[in-house]
Motif scaffolding. Structure first.
Motif, PDB file in Angstrom:
ATOM      1  N   ALA A   1      50.912  13.439  73.897  1.00 16.37           N
ATOM      2  CA  ALA A   1      52.096  14.147  74.405  1.00 16.37           C
ATOM      3  C   ALA A   1      52.821  13.348  75.483  1.00 16.37           C
ATOM      4  O   ALA A   1      54.046  13.227  75.461  1.00 16.37           O
ATOM      5  CB  ALA A   1      51.705  15.524  74.934  1.00 16.37           C
ATOM      6  N   GLU A   2      52.071  12.792  76.425  1.00 16.33           N
ATOM      7  CA  GLU A   2      52.692  12.011  77.493  1.00 16.33           C
ATOM      8  C   GLU A   2      53.351  10.752  76.921  1.00 16.33           C
ATOM      9  O   GLU A   2      54.453  10.389  77.318  1.00 16.33           O
ATOM     10  CB  GLU A   2      51.658  11.635  78.548  1.00 16.33           C
ATOM     11  N   TRP A   3      52.699  10.074  75.999  1.00 17.29           N
ATOM     12  CA  TRP A   3      53.279   8.891  75.356  1.00 17.29           C
ATOM     13  C   TRP A   3      54.577   9.252  74.640  1.00 17.29           C
ATOM     14  O   TRP A   3      55.574   8.544  74.756  1.00 17.29           O
ATOM     15  CB  TRP A   3      52.270   8.280  74.373  1.00 17.29           C
ATOM     16  N   PHE A   4      54.566  10.360  73.899  1.00  8.97           N
ATOM     17  CA  PHE A   4      55.765  10.807  73.195  1.00  8.97           C
ATOM     18  C   PHE A   4      56.915  11.029  74.181  1.00  8.97           C
ATOM     19  O   PHE A   4      58.022  10.537  73.981  1.00  8.97           O
ATOM     20  CB  PHE A   4      55.484  12.102  72.413  1.00  8.97           C
ATOM     21  N   ALA A   5      56.644  11.769  75.245  1.00  9.26           N
ATOM     22  CA  ALA A   5      57.694  12.158  76.196  1.00  9.26           C
ATOM     23  C   ALA A   5      58.182  10.998  77.059  1.00  9.26           C
ATOM     24  O   ALA A   5      59.380  10.885  77.323  1.00  9.26           O
ATOM     25  CB  ALA A   5      57.193  13.290  77.093  1.00  9.26           C
TER      26      ALA A   5
ATOM     27  N   GLN B   1      51.573  25.175  61.586  1.00  4.65           N
ATOM     28  CA  GLN B   1      50.903  26.450  61.372  1.00  4.65           C
ATOM     29  C   GLN B   1      49.473  26.419  61.911  1.00  4.65           C
ATOM     30  O   GLN B   1      48.850  27.450  62.095  1.00  4.65           O
ATOM     31  CB  GLN B   1      50.893  26.786  59.881  1.00  4.65           C
ATOM     32  N   ASP B   2      48.962  25.209  62.182  1.00  2.94           N
ATOM     33  CA  ASP B   2      47.627  25.013  62.741  1.00  2.94           C
ATOM     34  C   ASP B   2      47.677  25.213  64.255  1.00  2.94           C
ATOM     35  O   ASP B   2      48.518  24.627  64.934  1.00  2.94           O
ATOM     36  CB  ASP B   2      47.162  23.593  62.407  1.00  2.94           C
ATOM     37  N   PHE B   3      46.779  26.034  64.784  1.00  2.00           N
ATOM     38  CA  PHE B   3      46.783  26.369  66.212  1.00  2.00           C
ATOM     39  C   PHE B   3      46.729  25.131  67.096  1.00  2.00           C
ATOM     40  O   PHE B   3      47.504  24.993  68.035  1.00  2.00           O
ATOM     41  CB  PHE B   3      45.616  27.305  66.541  1.00  2.00           C
ATOM     42  N   PHE B   4      45.801  24.224  66.825  1.00  2.00           N
ATOM     43  CA  PHE B   4      45.605  23.071  67.700  1.00  2.00           C
ATOM     44  C   PHE B   4      46.777  22.095  67.628  1.00  2.00           C
ATOM     45  O   PHE B   4      47.201  21.539  68.643  1.00  2.00           O
ATOM     46  CB  PHE B   4      44.277  22.379  67.376  1.00  2.00           C
ATOM     47  N   SER B   5      47.293  21.894  66.444  1.00  3.60           N
ATOM     48  CA  SER B   5      48.443  21.008  66.319  1.00  3.60           C
ATOM     49  C   SER B   5      49.687  21.639  66.958  1.00  3.60           C
ATOM     50  O   SER B   5      50.500  20.947  67.582  1.00  3.60           O
ATOM     51  CB  SER B   5      48.712  20.677  64.850  1.00  3.60           C
ATOM     52  N   ARG B   6      49.815  22.940  66.820  1.00  5.75           N
ATOM     53  CA  ARG B   6      50.934  23.633  67.474  1.00  5.75           C
ATOM     54  C   ARG B   6      50.873  23.437  68.986  1.00  5.75           C
ATOM     55  O   ARG B   6      51.885  23.157  69.626  1.00  5.75           O
ATOM     56  CB  ARG B   6      50.895  25.126  67.134  1.00  5.75           C
ATOM     57  N   ARG B   7      49.683  23.574  69.571  1.00  2.29           N
ATOM     58  CA  ARG B   7      49.510  23.375  71.024  1.00  2.29           C
ATOM     59  C   ARG B   7      49.846  21.939  71.409  1.00  2.29           C
ATOM     60  O   ARG B   7      50.439  21.699  72.455  1.00  2.29           O
ATOM     61  CB  ARG B   7      48.074  23.716  71.441  1.00  2.29           C
ATOM     62  N   SER B   8      49.477  20.977  70.576  1.00  2.00           N
ATOM     63  CA  SER B   8      49.809  19.578  70.848  1.00  2.00           C
ATOM     64  C   SER B   8      51.320  19.383  70.856  1.00  2.00           C
ATOM     65  O   SER B   8      51.868  18.723  71.746  1.00  2.00           O
ATOM     66  CB  SER B   8      49.163  18.667  69.799  1.00  2.00           C
ATOM     67  N   THR B   9      52.004  19.965  69.874  1.00  2.00           N
ATOM     68  CA  THR B   9      53.465  19.871  69.813  1.00  2.00           C
ATOM     69  C   THR B   9      54.094  20.548  71.020  1.00  2.00           C
ATOM     70  O   THR B   9      55.027  20.017  71.629  1.00  2.00           O
ATOM     71  CB  THR B   9      53.992  20.499  68.508  1.00  2.00           C
ATOM     72  N   GLN B  10      53.602  21.730  71.383  1.00  2.00           N
ATOM     73  CA  GLN B  10      54.135  22.434  72.550  1.00  2.00           C
ATOM     74  C   GLN B  10      54.017  21.575  73.806  1.00  2.00           C
ATOM     75  O   GLN B  10      54.950  21.525  74.614  1.00  2.00           O
ATOM     76  CB  GLN B  10      53.419  23.767  72.748  1.00  2.00           C
TER      77      GLN B  10
ATOM     78  N   ALA C   1      57.131  20.146  75.985  1.00  2.00           N
ATOM     79  CA  ALA C   1      57.208  20.554  77.387  1.00  2.00           C
ATOM     80  C   ALA C   1      57.324  19.365  78.327  1.00  2.00           C
ATOM     81  O   ALA C   1      57.923  19.474  79.402  1.00  2.00           O
ATOM     82  CB  ALA C   1      55.989  21.390  77.757  1.00  2.00           C
ATOM     83  N   GLN C   2      56.793  18.220  77.950  1.00  2.00           N
ATOM     84  CA  GLN C   2      56.826  17.050  78.821  1.00  2.00           C
ATOM     85  C   GLN C   2      58.142  16.276  78.762  1.00  2.00           C
ATOM     86  O   GLN C   2      58.406  15.444  79.611  1.00  2.00           O
ATOM     87  CB  GLN C   2      55.652  16.119  78.512  1.00  2.00           C
ATOM     88  N   VAL C   3      58.974  16.555  77.758  1.00  2.00           N
ATOM     89  CA  VAL C   3      60.288  15.908  77.687  1.00  2.00           C
ATOM     90  C   VAL C   3      61.195  16.600  78.693  1.00  2.00           C
ATOM     91  O   VAL C   3      61.353  17.821  78.660  1.00  2.00           O
ATOM     92  CB  VAL C   3      60.887  15.997  76.269  1.00  2.00           C
ATOM     93  N   PRO C   4      61.798  15.834  79.606  1.00  2.00           N
ATOM     94  CA  PRO C   4      62.606  16.456  80.661  1.00  2.00           C
ATOM     95  C   PRO C   4      63.879  17.126  80.130  1.00  2.00           C
ATOM     96  O   PRO C   4      64.466  16.681  79.148  1.00  2.00           O
ATOM     97  CB  PRO C   4      62.955  15.280  81.582  1.00  2.00           C
ATOM     98  N   GLY C   5      64.245  18.193  80.800  1.00  2.00           N
ATOM     99  CA  GLY C   5      65.542  18.825  80.560  1.00  2.00           C
ATOM    100  C   GLY C   5      65.723  19.567  79.262  1.00  2.00           C
ATOM    101  O   GLY C   5      66.850  19.805  78.842  1.00  2.00           O
ATOM    102  N   GLY C   6      64.648  19.969  78.615  1.00  2.00           N
ATOM    103  CA  GLY C   6      64.786  20.745  77.382  1.00  2.00           C
ATOM    104  C   GLY C   6      65.542  20.021  76.288  1.00  2.00           C
ATOM    105  O   GLY C   6      66.254  20.648  75.506  1.00  2.00           O
ATOM    106  N   GLN C   7      65.390  18.709  76.210  1.00  2.00           N
ATOM    107  CA  GLN C   7      66.128  17.919  75.223  1.00  2.00           C
ATOM    108  C   GLN C   7      65.574  18.030  73.812  1.00  2.00           C
ATOM    109  O   GLN C   7      66.222  17.610  72.856  1.00  2.00           O
ATOM    110  CB  GLN C   7      66.146  16.446  75.646  1.00  2.00           C
ATOM    111  N   VAL C   8      64.359  18.577  73.678  1.00  2.00           N
ATOM    112  CA  VAL C   8      63.759  18.794  72.366  1.00  2.00           C
ATOM    113  C   VAL C   8      63.604  20.295  72.171  1.00  2.00           C
ATOM    114  O   VAL C   8      62.983  20.967  72.985  1.00  2.00           O
ATOM    115  CB  VAL C   8      62.379  18.099  72.255  1.00  2.00           C
ATOM    116  N   LEU C   9      64.161  20.802  71.094  1.00  2.00           N
ATOM    117  CA  LEU C   9      64.062  22.219  70.781  1.00  2.00           C
ATOM    118  C   LEU C   9      63.053  22.403  69.656  1.00  2.00           C
ATOM    119  O   LEU C   9      63.055  21.640  68.688  1.00  2.00           O
ATOM    120  CB  LEU C   9      65.422  22.764  70.351  1.00  2.00           C
ATOM    121  N   ALA C  10      62.184  23.406  69.778  1.00  2.00           N
ATOM    122  CA  ALA C  10      61.136  23.635  68.788  1.00  2.00           C
ATOM    123  C   ALA C  10      61.291  25.018  68.157  1.00  2.00           C
ATOM    124  O   ALA C  10      61.680  25.977  68.830  1.00  2.00           O
ATOM    125  CB  ALA C  10      59.770  23.489  69.439  1.00  2.00           C
ATOM    126  N   PHE C  11      60.953  25.093  66.871  1.00  2.00           N
ATOM    127  CA  PHE C  11      61.143  26.310  66.093  1.00  2.00           C
ATOM    128  C   PHE C  11      59.937  26.547  65.186  1.00  2.00           C
ATOM    129  O   PHE C  11      59.203  25.624  64.858  1.00  2.00           O
ATOM    130  CB  PHE C  11      62.411  26.196  65.238  1.00  2.00           C
TER     131      PHE C  11
END
Length: 131
Positions: A70-74, A95-104, A108-118
């Motif tokens: 997550a930190e590397w991505f952001a 749809q996988d709980f653990f992968s969803r948490r990783s994506t979240q 969350a680490q990208v500043p300013g809400g520049q990535v929107l998730a659905f």
């Protein structure tokens, strides 16, 4: 033909919508730190090659914990993608709980809400194409 396959790996397919000008990154299966980095480097390469301003990052069918990326991505990948011309990115939650948490965590680490998730791919696509 509106969608053109740019690249295909066991865990990721990259398609380019030539009419609406976005890359659709379709992830699938179990992810590891290595596949996450490899996949995002491929995405970046094609964002540059196609001079594409938008990315639909579809995690719907992936599994596994990759929160350590997550930190590397952001802080590494995302700034490079912006420098390459990326203007808008939407993500589809797994749809996988653990992968969803990783994506979240990555979003969350990208500043300013520049990535929107659905939750659904169609909603993410509509948001990506808005504006």
């Amino acid at each position: 033909m509106r969608l053109r396959v740019l690249h295909q790996l066991d865990f990721l397919t990259l398609e380019y919508d030539v009419v609406r000008e976005y890359i659709h990154a379709v992830w699938r299966g179990e992810q590891t730190d290595e596949t996450i980095r490899e996949g995002y480097e491929e995405i970046l390469q094609y964002l540059v090659q196609e001079r594409c301003p938008r990315l639909l990052d579809d995690h719907y069918a992936i599994r596994g914990i990759w929160v350590s990326q997550a930190e590397w991505f952001a802080n590494n990948w995302f700034p490079r993608a912006l420098d390459a011309g990326l203007q808008r990115i939407t993500v589809v939650y797994s749809q996988d709980f653990f992968s969803r948490r990783s994506t979240q965590e990555a979003v969350a680490q990208v500043p300013g809400g520049q990535v929107l998730a659905f939750n659904e791919p169609e909603t993410a696509l509509q948001a990506l194409l808005a504006l």
